[in-house]
Motif scaffolding. Structure first.
Motif, PDB file in Angstrom:
ATOM      1  N   PRO A  52       0.812  -1.230   0.000  1.00  0.00           N
ATOM      2  CA  PRO A  52       0.000   0.000   0.000  1.00  0.00           C
ATOM      3  C   PRO A  52       0.843   1.278   0.000  1.00  0.00           C
ATOM      4  N   ALA A  53       1.933   1.280   0.756  1.00  0.00           N
ATOM      5  CA  ALA A  53       2.800   2.468   0.782  1.00  0.00           C
ATOM      6  C   ALA A  53       3.449   2.688  -0.578  1.00  0.00           C
ATOM      7  N   GLU A  56       0.779   4.101  -2.953  1.00  0.00           N
ATOM      8  CA  GLU A  56       0.494   5.506  -2.659  1.00  0.00           C
ATOM      9  C   GLU A  56       1.615   6.418  -3.147  1.00  0.00           C
ATOM     10  N   THR A  57       2.839   5.986  -3.009  1.00  0.00           N
ATOM     11  CA  THR A  57       3.970   6.789  -3.472  1.00  0.00           C
ATOM     12  C   THR A  57       3.951   6.940  -4.981  1.00  0.00           C
ATOM     13  N   LYS A  59       1.353   6.521  -6.910  1.00  0.00           N
ATOM     14  CA  LYS A  59       0.090   7.139  -7.327  1.00  0.00           C
ATOM     15  C   LYS A  59       0.233   8.646  -7.561  1.00  0.00           C
ATOM     16  N   LYS A  63      -0.561   9.275 -12.283  1.00  0.00           N
ATOM     17  CA  LYS A  63      -2.021   9.285 -12.193  1.00  0.00           C
ATOM     18  C   LYS A  63      -2.680   8.504 -13.338  1.00  0.00           C
ATOM     19  N   GLN A  66      -3.431   4.346 -13.285  1.00  0.00           N
ATOM     20  CA  GLN A  66      -4.368   3.954 -12.234  1.00  0.00           C
ATOM     21  C   GLN A  66      -4.729   2.470 -12.297  1.00  0.00           C
ATOM     22  N   THR A  73      -3.256  -3.345  -5.747  1.00  0.00           N
ATOM     23  CA  THR A  73      -3.960  -3.224  -4.462  1.00  0.00           C
ATOM     24  C   THR A  73      -5.015  -4.308  -4.306  1.00  0.00           C
TER      25      THR A  73
END
Length: 138
Positions: A52-53, A56-57, A59, A63, A66, A73
């Motif tokens: 997840p980290a 997020e980094t 992301k 963009k 996606q 995820t």
């Protein structure tokens, strides 16, 4: 007591001792197998905690990527609760491939490659993958 009775008792005692030794060996091997599976499971959980980290980094920089991020995820969440070893193995291979895609994205985004958080996550994930390979060999 006759000689044949003593010989029979000795043979019986020897077989009993052999049975006890054999049983203890199987118990030890079973414990080692459980420990090996536990080691693999620990490394997989560590990897699942890092995903997840990492997502997020990435992301923030990618963009328009996606779909890849959502796939990683979703797969991670599915595998966390999977009990079937064969299905989990296939899913873990797919997750490894998808994490590789995330690292490939870093090549397209120089700012992401330079991001301290991303580099630390990449290093941690590489370490987990190495530990996972070791646990699998064990």
């Amino acid at each position: 007591m006759s000689v044949s009775t003593v010989a029979l008792l000795l043979v019986g005692g020897g077989l009993l001792l052999y049975g006890v030794i054999l049983f203890n060996r199987f118990v030890k091997l079973n414990a080692l197998a459980d420990e090996a599976w536990s080691g693999i499971d620990v490394q997989l959980k560590r990897r699942h905690d890092l995903v997840p980290a990492l997502v997020e980094t990435v992301k923030g920089y990618a963009k328009h990527e996606q779909e890849t991020l959502e796939e990683v995820t979703s797969l991670r969440n599915t595998l966390r609760d999977e009990k079937n070893i064969l299905q989990r193995e296939g899913g873990e291979k797919t997750l490894s491939r998808d994490i590789g895609k995330l690292f490939a994205l870093a090549e397209a985004y120089p700012d992401l490659k330079a991001d301290q958080n991303f580099r630390k996550l990449q290093s941690d994930l590489t370490s987990v993958e190495d530990d996972l390979q070791y646990a699998r060999r064990y």
